[in-house]
Design an enzyme around this catalytic site. Sequence first.
Site, mmCIF file in Angstrom:
data_model
loop_
_atom_site.group_PDB
_atom_site.id
_atom_site.type_symbol
_atom_site.label_atom_id
_atom_site.label_comp_id
_atom_site.label_asym_id
_atom_site.label_seq_id
_atom_site.Cartn_x
_atom_site.Cartn_y
_atom_site.Cartn_z
ATOM 1 C CD GLU A 77 1.935 4.508 9.262
ATOM 2 O OE1 GLU A 77 1.632 3.454 8.699
ATOM 3 O OE2 GLU A 77 2.359 4.569 10.417
ATOM 4 C CG ASP A 78 4.532 5.244 3.999
ATOM 5 O OD1 ASP A 78 4.259 4.405 4.873
ATOM 6 O OD2 ASP A 78 3.748 5.581 3.102
#
Length: 708
Positions: A77-78
Amino acid sequence: MAENYESNINEIKINFDEKSQKLIEEAFNIAQKGHLNQKRKSGEPYITHCIEVAKILKQLGMDARTIAAGLLHDIVEDTNFSIEEIKSKTDDEVAFLVEGVSYVTAKIFKRKGEKFSDSLRKMFLAMSKDIRVVIIKLADRLHNMRTIQFLDEEKQKKIAYETLNIYAPLSHRFGMQKIKSELEDISFKILYPEQYSQIENKIKEKKGQSENKIYFLQKKIKDELEKNKIACEIYGRIKHFYSIYQKMIRENKILDDIYDLFAIRIITDTVANCYASIGLIHNILKPIPGRFKDYIAMPKTNMYQSLHTTVLDDEGIPVEIQIRTHEMDKIAEDGIAAHWTYKEQKKFDSKLDSYFSWIKQVLELQKNLKEGEDFIKELRMDLFDEEIFVFTPKGEVKEFIKGATVLDFAYSIHSDLGDKCIGAKVNGKWVSFKYELQNGDIIEILKSANQHPTLDWLKIVKTAKAKNRIRHWLKTNNDAKQSIEKGRELLEERLKKFNLSLEKISDDLIEKILINYNFNKLDDLFLSIGFGEISEIKIANNLIRLLKERMDVAKEKIIEQKKYIRGDIIVDSNLSEIIYRFARCCNPVPGDSITGILTKKGISIHRKNCINVKRVSTPLIDVSWNEQVSNYYLSKLKIIAENKTNLINEIITLSNKNSVYIVSMNSSILNGNIKLEFSIKVKTQEDIQKLVDIIRNIEGIKEIKRII
Ligand code: MN
């Protein structure tokens, strides 16, 4: 700075073999690199969150891969890391878990305007591949909740609401009581700050006094148990705040009226000692009738086991006591995670098997879950419809009922795609268009210009949309003469299975069928079958029913319809597809004479003498009990007796001895007598009768009967 983390990672690595330790280290290195310059809202480096999540998983006793995936859960995600990189640096399983958790986070919960229950269903989809995905997700949420004070108020409220409505019930479902309580209490504090501090103050105010009291009770119990050579550990504990608040709401009470803010837990070594303990405790402390619960004989659906009772202390204040074994305690606290520890050790006993089969049952979204209303109430959400979620190659989610096929999928996209469908690529593999959709499948339809629908397709599809479209095609593209012939063939084929043919059936019966279904002549009926508008099975069954009625009148049995065994009951084979449930109004128990009422929701099974059976005007359906039943059934006993001590104990002991389990109990005083109502679970009506006969002979019993 890295030094700081090393001690954390070393702690996490403890007790793992070398290979597992390497895996955890590698995961940590990737996480640290990936999140290098990222900070949390608290100002701390992002990696601290990953480590804390891994620590929670370690405390739960999870395996090294789960812990590694915990360290990496936010990496996709990050950061710029891809799943492929994770896969090559760790292994397939870790990568799968990381992807699963990212999926839940990114694609499911961030979708706007979606209902919670929808999100949850999708969560179950991800989980159905590997349950560890959810355990990681819960650990992630727990740490986010522990650090929620750094977010702004609005965000806190939103997250707390979601936690209370999704993650807490979910952890409850998996028996993870410890996580559930913490999630609930933090959410409670955010959503209802006033009520929270009210309870907090009350606990503070009562703490000193209560602790003394609890200590005294603990000692009294411990002495008694030790005198009887039962080894045990006894803890006094404060109930968690949200459960106190729920009790206030449930029982419509103000805080001052809630006395049992503290509770006692007894852990002993064997099941026998649990039962022995409760007997001894009831001898020295007065139990409150109706509060004894035997979750050892009758585990909760999340496999929670314990004996519960509430006794009065010397001042007449109620105190709740839970009694269980060490193993039960671990399961009560950590639920499914406790089993994971066992699984690592490859020690499957029969009880664990049943636990896993329960999970499988949940994951397969089986229909009987829908019937267990209490179950759903407990969760506060209507989950577990028989729905399947699959994906288009572009990642779009589509929902189907269980049993839907590739053809249904094709028609759901476009009617022309359905008409031309020859099969599909499911998860990259070729399958026929009859293939039944499974949760999580990615489906790419294959078509051919030469393909077209046939009558048989109607038996393959489940959705109304597909059925309508196929019928439409048949009607517009087939000529009538051909379809009449096809319809006749199908009906004859079906009747042949019952040793019948249209020739053998008298004209007036056929006339009756034509009238019932609004046809002018037989050819119209054939045409309708040929167009797929009506099923030949339905017509054949109706003909057979009419025939049978006639034969019954003539007291001649020519066709014996097959009976169909479904679980504990036997129904007519024609009704084998219909869902059945046991009516709550009369709670039939095996051995009772029963009958079925056809309702919109399926067959509702009642006792023959139930008042609701007499009320209905629709024809009743023949049902009977299977010779061997496998489930327990609910019933109720009423007892009126002289008010003497030990009576309740005696009844509980006798019940357990006779395979009758007491689920709950209520009592009241009536003209100097005591009136007891027991909810019981039994296998057969005989068990009830046997118990009633035995209890009737206890001295002081004035009346005993089964109420429902
Ligand atoms: Mn996270």
